[in-house]
Design a protein around this motif. Structure first.
Motif, PDB file in Angstrom:
ATOM      1  N   ARG A  61       0.827  -1.213   0.000  1.00 16.63           N
ATOM      2  CA  ARG A  61       0.000   0.000   0.000  1.00 16.63           C
ATOM      3  C   ARG A  61       0.860   1.262   0.000  1.00 16.63           C
ATOM      4  O   ARG A  61       0.490   2.270  -0.612  1.00 16.63           O
ATOM      5  N   VAL A  62       2.003   1.218   0.669  1.00 19.24           N
ATOM      6  CA  VAL A  62       2.921   2.354   0.616  1.00 19.24           C
ATOM      7  C   VAL A  62       3.452   2.533  -0.805  1.00 19.24           C
ATOM      8  O   VAL A  62       3.543   3.652  -1.323  1.00 19.24           O
ATOM      9  N   LYS A  63       3.788   1.427  -1.454  1.00 19.49           N
ATOM     10  CA  LYS A  63       4.324   1.484  -2.821  1.00 19.49           C
ATOM     11  C   LYS A  63       3.300   2.056  -3.791  1.00 19.49           C
ATOM     12  O   LYS A  63       3.633   2.862  -4.677  1.00 19.49           O
ATOM     13  N   TYR A  64       2.034   1.654  -3.599  1.00 17.92           N
ATOM     14  CA  TYR A  64       0.978   2.107  -4.513  1.00 17.92           C
ATOM     15  C   TYR A  64       0.081   3.147  -3.824  1.00 17.92           C
ATOM     16  O   TYR A  64      -1.134   3.189  -4.056  1.00 17.92           O
ATOM     17  N   ARG A  65       0.710   3.971  -3.014  1.00 16.96           N
ATOM     18  CA  ARG A  65       0.000   4.999  -2.244  1.00 16.96           C
ATOM     19  C   ARG A  65      -0.902   5.855  -3.117  1.00 16.96           C
ATOM     20  O   ARG A  65      -2.088   6.052  -2.815  1.00 16.96           O
ATOM     21  N   ASP A  66      -0.352   6.429  -4.177  1.00 16.59           N
ATOM     22  CA  ASP A  66      -1.111   7.395  -4.981  1.00 16.59           C
ATOM     23  C   ASP A  66      -2.377   6.771  -5.567  1.00 16.59           C
ATOM     24  O   ASP A  66      -3.454   7.400  -5.555  1.00 16.59           O
ATOM     25  N   GLU A  67      -2.260   5.535  -6.065  1.00 17.66           N
ATOM     26  CA  GLU A  67      -3.425   4.880  -6.660  1.00 17.66           C
ATOM     27  C   GLU A  67      -4.501   4.620  -5.606  1.00 17.66           C
ATOM     28  O   GLU A  67      -5.689   4.889  -5.824  1.00 17.66           O
ATOM     29  N   LEU A  68      -4.092   4.089  -4.430  1.00 14.41           N
ATOM     30  CA  LEU A  68      -5.063   3.751  -3.397  1.00 14.41           C
ATOM     31  C   LEU A  68      -5.735   5.000  -2.835  1.00 14.41           C
ATOM     32  O   LEU A  68      -6.965   5.020  -2.653  1.00 14.41           O
ATOM     33  N   ILE A  69      -4.968   6.042  -2.586  1.00 10.38           N
ATOM     34  CA  ILE A  69      -5.548   7.264  -2.016  1.00 10.38           C
ATOM     35  C   ILE A  69      -6.573   7.863  -2.978  1.00 10.38           C
ATOM     36  O   ILE A  69      -7.653   8.317  -2.560  1.00 10.38           O
ATOM     37  N   ALA A  70      -6.258   7.873  -4.251  1.00 12.80           N
ATOM     38  CA  ALA A  70      -7.207   8.401  -5.236  1.00 12.80           C
ATOM     39  C   ALA A  70      -8.500   7.586  -5.243  1.00 12.80           C
ATOM     40  O   ALA A  70      -9.610   8.142  -5.347  1.00 12.80           O
ATOM     41  N   MET A  71      -8.395   6.276  -5.102  1.00  9.45           N
ATOM     42  CA  MET A  71      -9.570   5.421  -5.082  1.00  9.45           C
ATOM     43  C   MET A  71     -10.429   5.695  -3.846  1.00  9.45           C
ATOM     44  O   MET A  71     -11.665   5.782  -3.939  1.00  9.45           O
ATOM     45  N   ILE A  72      -9.782   5.845  -2.686  1.00 14.61           N
ATOM     46  CA  ILE A  72     -10.532   6.107  -1.455  1.00 14.61           C
ATOM     47  C   ILE A  72     -11.208   7.470  -1.526  1.00 14.61           C
ATOM     48  O   ILE A  72     -12.384   7.620  -1.162  1.00 14.61           O
TER      49      ILE A  72
END
Length: 412
Positions: free
Chosen positions: A295-306
């Protein structure tokens, strides 16, 4: 109430507070809250610098300003004030008499500033070998910056805090920011209190006091905590990432339909619960988000989804859903909301004390809760020189006539 609860944990401890502004007064207020008899030594006619740091001011019963600033009031509860001119031989002799009866002295003069008055540690330990003498400066007693003045804002910048506080480069509102309160001063005051109590514990075994050298810069660097070790271990300079966490995702603020909220996911179980609460259970099966490292590695993608989901409901609705699901979540309150919060109210975080210039003064309670020796609020923040006569009577055993301020010089 317990039989011992009318006595503070530090009852009988005598502290001379020669400090001003925040770091030193914060430490001495904490000692005073715990039961120590703290005597604040102030400049005649002026007093602590922060007395003038207003508005806002404390208002009297008629709503008129008293001249006592809210800033001064925040850090000087439970103390007694005496006004003594340290630049005069009479004043120096009087302070030395008080030192002979003291357990602790706290000062935040520039390095060497008190030696000209014979009030430095080397001089006073000859008078009172049991004295614990705490010096608080911007940069410490040694080093190339030792002679410089140090201020919280300056140290937040020099000590690295502002380099990791603020919006990321390339985003709206980017740039370094200081904390909204003087955190370096506050944490230095807390470290000073710990050091003083440790020195007192050692004195019980050795019979002698010692000198404590505390620097705002040292404390600020120490309080970088994981950010400092992230650099020392990982070799990468931490960057500003706004309200996000450098090591945990998702752990930041998110927009809602009517404002913002905070989600603080600390483990994989909480992340799974978050996905369920958001109505997106399939995210738990996404390999990009399988563990915190991913989740740290793909932070930007996950945050945008949330974010795309959280904007669909109001803050209150989300908080209710998150609490039911066991996901740490909360609002971003302003101060009026803080003091109306039911948890804050139930814990009696706001207190009121009588004040000689006003009907009462509202203050923030000490957060320490002790079962056998609870904090007691004995004195409101003192007016300048308010307790001169009673301190001389109590500490130096003067009779009422000799302790009268007008006769002190005659005695010296």
């Amino acid at each position: 109430m317990n039989a011992t609860s009318n006595q503070g944990a530090l009852d009988g401890l005598r502290v001379l507070d020669l400090s001003r502004v925040l770091a030193g007064p914060w430490a001495s207020q904490l000692l005073a809250d715990l039961g120590a008899d703290v005597v604040k030594i102030e400049r005649p006619g002026a007093g602590d610098d922060t007395r003038a740091w207003g508005p806002p001011w404390l208002n009297d019963a008629d709503g008129e300003p008293t001249g006592e600033s809210a800033y001064y009031l925040c850090a000087n509860r439970n103390k007694r004030s005496v006004a003594i001119d340290l630049s005069q031989p009479d004043g120096q002799r009087l302070v030395k008499e008080l030192v002979s009866k003291a357990d602790v002295l706290i000062e935040n003069f520039k390095v060497g500033g008190l030696s000209q008055y014979g009030l430095d540690y080397a001089s006073l330990k000859e008078l009172n070998p049991r004295l614990v003498y705490c010096s608080i400066t911007g940069f410490g007693q040694t080093g190339p910056y030792a002679s410089r003045a140090g201020y919280d804002f300056l140290i937040q910048g020099m000590g690295g805090l502002m380099s990791v506080t603020g919006r990321a480069d390339g985003t709206e509102g980017e740039g370094p920011l200081k904390a909204g309160v003087a955190l370096t001063d506050i944490t230095t005051g807390l470290y000073a209190t710990v050091a003083i109590l440790a020195a007192l514990a050692r004195r019980e075994r050795s019979g002698v006091g010692q000198h404590i050298d505390l620097a705002l810069l040292d404390v600020q660097v120490a309080c970088l905590a994981n950010q400092a070790t992230n650099y020392l271990v990982g070799g990468v300079v931490p960057r500003r990432i706004g309200n996000a966490h450098p090591n945990i995702v998702p752990y930041q603020d998110f927009p809602t339909a009517d404002g913002h909220m905070i989600i603080a996911v600390g483990n994989d179980g909480q992340f799974a619960s978050l996905c369920m609460a958001l109505g997106e259970p399939e995210w738990t099966r996404d390999a990009r988000f399988a563990g915190n490292a991913q989740r740290v590695k793909y932070r930007d993608e996950l945050i945008a989804m949330i974010r795309s989901v959280t904007v669909s409901r109001a803050t209150g609705e989300w908080i209710a859903l998150m609490e039911a699901a066991g996901v740490p979540c909360g609002p971003i309150n302003d101060l009026s909301q803080v003091f109306e919060d039911p948890q804050v109210r139930s814990r009696n975080v706001r207190i009121e004390m009588q004040h000689p210039l006003a009907t009462h003064v509202a203050l923030v309670a000490n957060p320490i809760r002790m079962s056998e020796s609870p904090v007691q609020y004995r004195h409101s923040p003192p007016t300048l020189g308010q307790h001169m006569t009673e301190v001389l009577r109590d500490w130096l055993d003067m009779d009422a006539a000799d302790a009268d301020e007008s006769r002190v010089k005659e005695r010296l």
